[in-house]
Design an enzyme around this catalytic site. Structure first.
Site, PDB file in Angstrom:
ATOM      1  N   LYS A  15       0.832  -1.204   0.000  1.00 39.41           N
ATOM      2  CA  LYS A  15       0.000   0.000   0.000  1.00 39.41           C
ATOM      3  C   LYS A  15       0.873   1.262   0.000  1.00 39.41           C
ATOM      4  O   LYS A  15       2.076   1.208   0.283  1.00 39.41           O
ATOM      5  CB  LYS A  15      -0.921  -0.038   1.226  1.00 39.41           C
ATOM      6  CG  LYS A  15      -1.978  -1.153   1.167  1.00 39.41           C
ATOM      7  CD  LYS A  15      -2.916  -1.091   2.366  1.00 39.41           C
ATOM      8  CE  LYS A  15      -4.030  -2.123   2.262  1.00 39.41           C
ATOM      9  NZ  LYS A  15      -4.977  -2.024   3.410  1.00 39.41           N
ATOM     10  N   PHE A  63     -14.854   3.713   8.139  1.00 47.07           N
ATOM     11  CA  PHE A  63     -13.499   3.997   7.650  1.00 47.07           C
ATOM     12  C   PHE A  63     -13.419   4.049   6.121  1.00 47.07           C
ATOM     13  O   PHE A  63     -12.341   4.245   5.558  1.00 47.07           O
ATOM     14  CB  PHE A  63     -12.492   2.962   8.182  1.00 47.07           C
ATOM     15  CG  PHE A  63     -12.814   1.531   7.819  1.00 47.07           C
ATOM     16  CD1 PHE A  63     -12.499   1.026   6.560  1.00 47.07           C
ATOM     17  CD2 PHE A  63     -13.415   0.685   8.742  1.00 47.07           C
ATOM     18  CE1 PHE A  63     -12.779  -0.282   6.222  1.00 47.07           C
ATOM     19  CE2 PHE A  63     -13.714  -0.644   8.406  1.00 47.07           C
ATOM     20  CZ  PHE A  63     -13.390  -1.127   7.151  1.00 47.07           C
ATOM     21  N   ARG A  91      -1.597 -13.946   3.977  1.00 45.70           N
ATOM     22  CA  ARG A  91      -2.378 -13.326   5.060  1.00 45.70           C
ATOM     23  C   ARG A  91      -1.642 -13.503   6.397  1.00 45.70           C
ATOM     24  O   ARG A  91      -1.630 -12.601   7.222  1.00 45.70           O
ATOM     25  CB  ARG A  91      -3.777 -13.945   5.156  1.00 45.70           C
ATOM     26  CG  ARG A  91      -4.693 -13.718   3.980  1.00 45.70           C
ATOM     27  CD  ARG A  91      -5.358 -12.382   3.899  1.00 45.70           C
ATOM     28  NE  ARG A  91      -6.093 -11.958   5.060  1.00 45.70           N
ATOM     29  CZ  ARG A  91      -6.809 -10.821   5.117  1.00 45.70           C
ATOM     30  NH1 ARG A  91      -6.885 -10.031   4.049  1.00 45.70           N
ATOM     31  NH2 ARG A  91      -7.432 -10.475   6.210  1.00 45.70           N
ATOM     32  N   THR A  97      -5.407  -7.119  10.701  1.00 48.65           N
ATOM     33  CA  THR A  97      -5.789  -5.868  10.035  1.00 48.65           C
ATOM     34  C   THR A  97      -5.480  -4.656  10.902  1.00 48.65           C
ATOM     35  O   THR A  97      -4.910  -3.661  10.433  1.00 48.65           O
ATOM     36  CB  THR A  97      -7.312  -5.885   9.744  1.00 48.65           C
ATOM     37  OG1 THR A  97      -7.606  -7.049   8.976  1.00 48.65           O
ATOM     38  CG2 THR A  97      -7.748  -4.647   8.987  1.00 48.65           C
ATOM     39  N   ASN A 121      -1.999   0.347   6.705  1.00 50.45           N
ATOM     40  CA  ASN A 121      -1.490  -0.884   7.313  1.00 50.45           C
ATOM     41  C   ASN A 121      -0.659  -1.735   6.336  1.00 50.45           C
ATOM     42  O   ASN A 121      -0.702  -2.959   6.360  1.00 50.45           O
ATOM     43  CB  ASN A 121      -2.643  -1.682   7.934  1.00 50.45           C
ATOM     44  CG  ASN A 121      -3.693  -2.067   6.899  1.00 50.45           C
ATOM     45  OD1 ASN A 121      -3.588  -1.696   5.738  1.00 50.45           O
ATOM     46  ND2 ASN A 121      -4.687  -2.819   7.315  1.00 50.45           N
ATOM     47  N   HIS A 124      -2.067  -5.456   1.440  1.00 55.68           N
ATOM     48  CA  HIS A 124      -3.367  -6.089   1.215  1.00 55.68           C
ATOM     49  C   HIS A 124      -3.123  -7.516   0.744  1.00 55.68           C
ATOM     50  O   HIS A 124      -2.136  -7.791   0.072  1.00 55.68           O
ATOM     51  CB  HIS A 124      -4.163  -5.343   0.133  1.00 55.68           C
ATOM     52  CG  HIS A 124      -5.362  -6.105  -0.327  1.00 55.68           C
ATOM     53  ND1 HIS A 124      -6.556  -6.085   0.357  1.00 55.68           N
ATOM     54  CD2 HIS A 124      -5.525  -6.971  -1.365  1.00 55.68           C
ATOM     55  CE1 HIS A 124      -7.413  -6.896  -0.255  1.00 55.68           C
ATOM     56  NE2 HIS A 124      -6.819  -7.435  -1.300  1.00 55.68           N
ATOM     57  N   GLU A 135      -9.700 -10.356  -7.556  1.00 55.16           N
ATOM     58  CA  GLU A 135      -8.727  -9.271  -7.355  1.00 55.16           C
ATOM     59  C   GLU A 135      -7.564  -9.353  -8.350  1.00 55.16           C
ATOM     60  O   GLU A 135      -7.040  -8.331  -8.788  1.00 55.16           O
ATOM     61  CB  GLU A 135      -8.223  -9.290  -5.906  1.00 55.16           C
ATOM     62  CG  GLU A 135      -9.330  -8.941  -4.925  1.00 55.16           C
ATOM     63  CD  GLU A 135      -8.918  -9.003  -3.463  1.00 55.16           C
ATOM     64  OE1 GLU A 135      -9.767  -8.718  -2.605  1.00 55.16           O
ATOM     65  OE2 GLU A 135      -7.747  -9.345  -3.162  1.00 55.16           O
TER      66      GLU A 135
HETATM   67  N1  UDP Z   1      -9.522  -0.534   7.590  1.00 55.67           N
HETATM   68  C1  UDP Z   1      -9.560   0.666   8.310  1.00 55.67           C
HETATM   69  N2  UDP Z   1     -10.088   0.649   9.572  1.00 55.67           N
HETATM   70  C2  UDP Z   1     -10.596  -0.489  10.131  1.00 55.67           C
HETATM   71  C3  UDP Z   1     -10.573  -1.676   9.398  1.00 55.67           C
HETATM   72  C4  UDP Z   1     -10.030  -1.676   8.122  1.00 55.67           C
HETATM   73  O1  UDP Z   1      -9.111   1.690   7.834  1.00 55.67           O
HETATM   74  O2  UDP Z   1     -11.060  -0.425  11.273  1.00 55.67           O
HETATM   75  C5  UDP Z   1      -8.919  -0.535   6.246  1.00 55.67           C
HETATM   76  C6  UDP Z   1      -7.540  -1.194   6.265  1.00 55.67           C
HETATM   77  O3  UDP Z   1      -6.701  -0.511   5.362  1.00 55.67           O
HETATM   78  C7  UDP Z   1      -7.878  -2.603   5.790  1.00 55.67           C
HETATM   79  C8  UDP Z   1      -8.955  -2.315   4.744  1.00 55.67           C
HETATM   80  O4  UDP Z   1      -9.714  -1.269   5.339  1.00 55.67           O
HETATM   81  O5  UDP Z   1      -6.751  -3.249   5.289  1.00 55.67           O
HETATM   82  C9  UDP Z   1      -9.851  -3.466   4.391  1.00 55.67           C
HETATM   83  O6  UDP Z   1     -10.413  -3.990   5.555  1.00 55.67           O
HETATM   84  P1  UDP Z   1     -10.541  -5.553   5.807  1.00 55.67           P
HETATM   85  O7  UDP Z   1     -11.408  -5.751   7.006  1.00 55.67           O
HETATM   86  O8  UDP Z   1     -10.934  -6.230   4.538  1.00 55.67           O
HETATM   87  O9  UDP Z   1      -9.058  -5.959   6.241  1.00 55.67           O
HETATM   88  P2  UDP Z   1      -7.906  -6.758   5.466  1.00 55.67           P
HETATM   89  O10 UDP Z   1      -8.562  -7.813   4.632  1.00 55.67           O
HETATM   90  O11 UDP Z   1      -7.125  -5.754   4.663  1.00 55.67           O
HETATM   91  O12 UDP Z   1      -7.058  -7.351   6.569  1.00 55.67           O
HETATM   92 MG    MG Z   2     -10.159  -7.721   3.297  1.00 54.75          MG
END
Ligand code: UDP
Ligand code: MG
Length: 176
Positions: A15, A63, A91, A97, A121, A124, A135
């Protein structure tokens, strides 16, 4: 790297927060290289609408606006990666996350080490076979996954490949 089990493809993204730091970007690339075959790599910048489309499942979340803005705020890097159980493995390397949790429970993960906030974070990763397929097509529309599985997967699995330092991807060994 020779594998007994079929290789699986996943979509990984570095990212904008991490791409902004060349040393972090290079470190992440090396860690990927140590653990995966790199099938495709693309450096790109998203328009806001790309960001909105990709994260449509989160529309309405508190968010969402922040996420959409962040993901179109600067360059990022996308990869198609292959290995056994690639989806789960990547993952696992990424970690939780939420960065606060990542720092405390999983300090050795990528988000634990480099994550800045819950939004910024670092990485992805696809979370299922269906999302990986979707994707990969989103980031690499010209990539024919079924054809790759049929023609190249068996050769990659045998390890008959080489790493190209210039393009930073693995390719099939040239037949001489
Ligand atoms: N995100 C955020 N705040 C939160 C949770 C998620 O800004 O409380 C953002 C973060 O960048 C995350 C993305 O939204 O990677 C997608 O969320 P998801 O729950 O799908 O998490 P991921 O699959 O990336 O672990
Ligand atoms: Mg996700």
């Amino acid at each position: 790297m020779r594998c007994a089990k079929a290789l699986q493809l996943t979509l990984a993204v570095i990212k904008p927060d991490a791409v902004a730091h060349p040393l972090i970007l290079e470190t992440l690339h090396q860690k990927i290289l140590e653990n995966f075959f790199i099938i495709r790599k693309n450096d790109l910048v998203w328009r806001r609408e790309d960001s909105e489309n990709f994260y449509a499942e989160h529309a309405g979340c508190y968010f969402y606006q922040r996420l959409v803005e962040f993901m179109s705020s600067g360059p990022m890097r996308a990869y198609i990666l292959a290995r056994e159980d690639a989806i789960t493995y990547w993952r696992g390397m990424m970690g939780p996350t939420k960065v606060f949790r990542a720092h405390f429970t999983s300090p050795n993960t990528l988000r634990g080490q480099y994550g800045l906030t819950d939004t910024r974070n670092t990485t992805h990763g696809s979370d299922s076979i269906e999302s990986a397929k979707k994707e990969i097509a989103f980031f690499f529309p010209e990539f024919a996954a079924d054809e790759w599985m049929e023609r190249e997967e068996p050769v990659f699995r045998l390890g008959l490949i080489e790493y190209n330092e210039q393009s930073k991807v693995h390719t099939l060994q040239e037949t001489r």
